[in-house]
Motif scaffolding. Structure first.
Motif, PDB file in Angstrom:
ATOM      1  N   GLN A  27       0.821  -1.204   0.000  1.00 42.43           N
ATOM      2  CA  GLN A  27       0.000   0.000   0.000  1.00 42.43           C
ATOM      3  C   GLN A  27       0.854   1.253   0.000  1.00 42.43           C
ATOM      4  O   GLN A  27       2.001   1.219   0.473  1.00 42.43           O
ATOM      5  CB  GLN A  27      -0.906   0.003   1.229  1.00 42.43           C
ATOM      6  N   ALA A  87       2.703   5.418  -5.415  1.00 35.35           N
ATOM      7  CA  ALA A  87       2.181   4.719  -6.590  1.00 35.35           C
ATOM      8  C   ALA A  87       3.171   4.778  -7.749  1.00 35.35           C
ATOM      9  O   ALA A  87       3.317   3.824  -8.517  1.00 35.35           O
ATOM     10  CB  ALA A  87       0.842   5.323  -6.994  1.00 35.35           C
ATOM     11  N   THR A 127       5.801   2.056  -8.585  1.00 34.29           N
ATOM     12  CA  THR A 127       5.423   0.799  -9.237  1.00 34.29           C
ATOM     13  C   THR A 127       6.272   0.582 -10.474  1.00 34.29           C
ATOM     14  O   THR A 127       6.330   1.436 -11.364  1.00 34.29           O
ATOM     15  CB  THR A 127       3.932   0.835  -9.620  1.00 34.29           C
ATOM     16  N   THR A 154       4.493  -3.401  -6.919  1.00 36.57           N
ATOM     17  CA  THR A 154       3.270  -2.672  -7.217  1.00 36.57           C
ATOM     18  C   THR A 154       2.809  -1.947  -5.963  1.00 36.57           C
ATOM     19  O   THR A 154       2.625  -2.578  -4.910  1.00 36.57           O
ATOM     20  CB  THR A 154       2.164  -3.614  -7.699  1.00 36.57           C
ATOM     21  N   SER A 201      -0.138   0.105  -4.496  1.00 31.91           N
ATOM     22  CA  SER A 201      -1.542   0.403  -4.767  1.00 31.91           C
ATOM     23  C   SER A 201      -2.384   0.103  -3.544  1.00 31.91           C
ATOM     24  O   SER A 201      -2.070  -0.800  -2.758  1.00 31.91           O
ATOM     25  CB  SER A 201      -2.036  -0.438  -5.949  1.00 31.91           C
TER      26      SER A 201
END
Length: 126
Positions: free
Chosen positions: A13, A88, A91, A123, A125
């Motif tokens: 996250q 983000a 990523t 990743t 997200s």
């Protein structure tokens, strides 16, 4: 034969942390410059960090300075990338690299080092 194998990628996250590992064979991590780079599909590979084989000093790209930390375990011949405060835009596929030389030079050059692992996907997200 030099082999670099990354591990530790995954889904995290925003604001979280992740540690990548690079198992190295064919060269000793405390004698050669080792780096981390990343690439997003369709974009150029970006050099992120380098740890010198001369004196262990670390160098970072502006985009990750203060959030990422490169280190190495000489006994295990492993290089790490500790990633904190992930965003983000972090990523990407992350690669461990080396050019078989002792010094780091310019961090951006890490992206084009001769030796590179297969990569590990990160990743970020929610």
């Amino acid at each position: 034969q030099v082999q670099l194998v990354e591990s530790g990628g995954g889904l995290v996250q925003p604001g979280g942390s992740l540690t990548l590992s690079c198992a190295v064979s064919g060269l000793t991590v405390n004698s050669y410059a080792m780096g981390w780079a990343r690439q997003v599909a369709g974009k150029e590979r970006e050099g992120l960090a380098c740890i010198s084989g001369v004196d262990g000093s670390a160098w970072y790209a502006a985009s990750v300075k203060g959030r990422f930390t490169i280190s190495r375990d000489n006994a295990k011949n492993i290089v790490y990338l500790q990633m904190d405060s992930l965003k983000a835009e972090d990523t990407a596929t992350y690669y461990c690299t080396s050019d078989g030389l002792a010094g780091c030079g310019v961090v951006s050059d890490v992206a084009s080092y001769e030796y590179k692992g297969p990569g590990t996907q990160v990743t970020v997200s929610s």
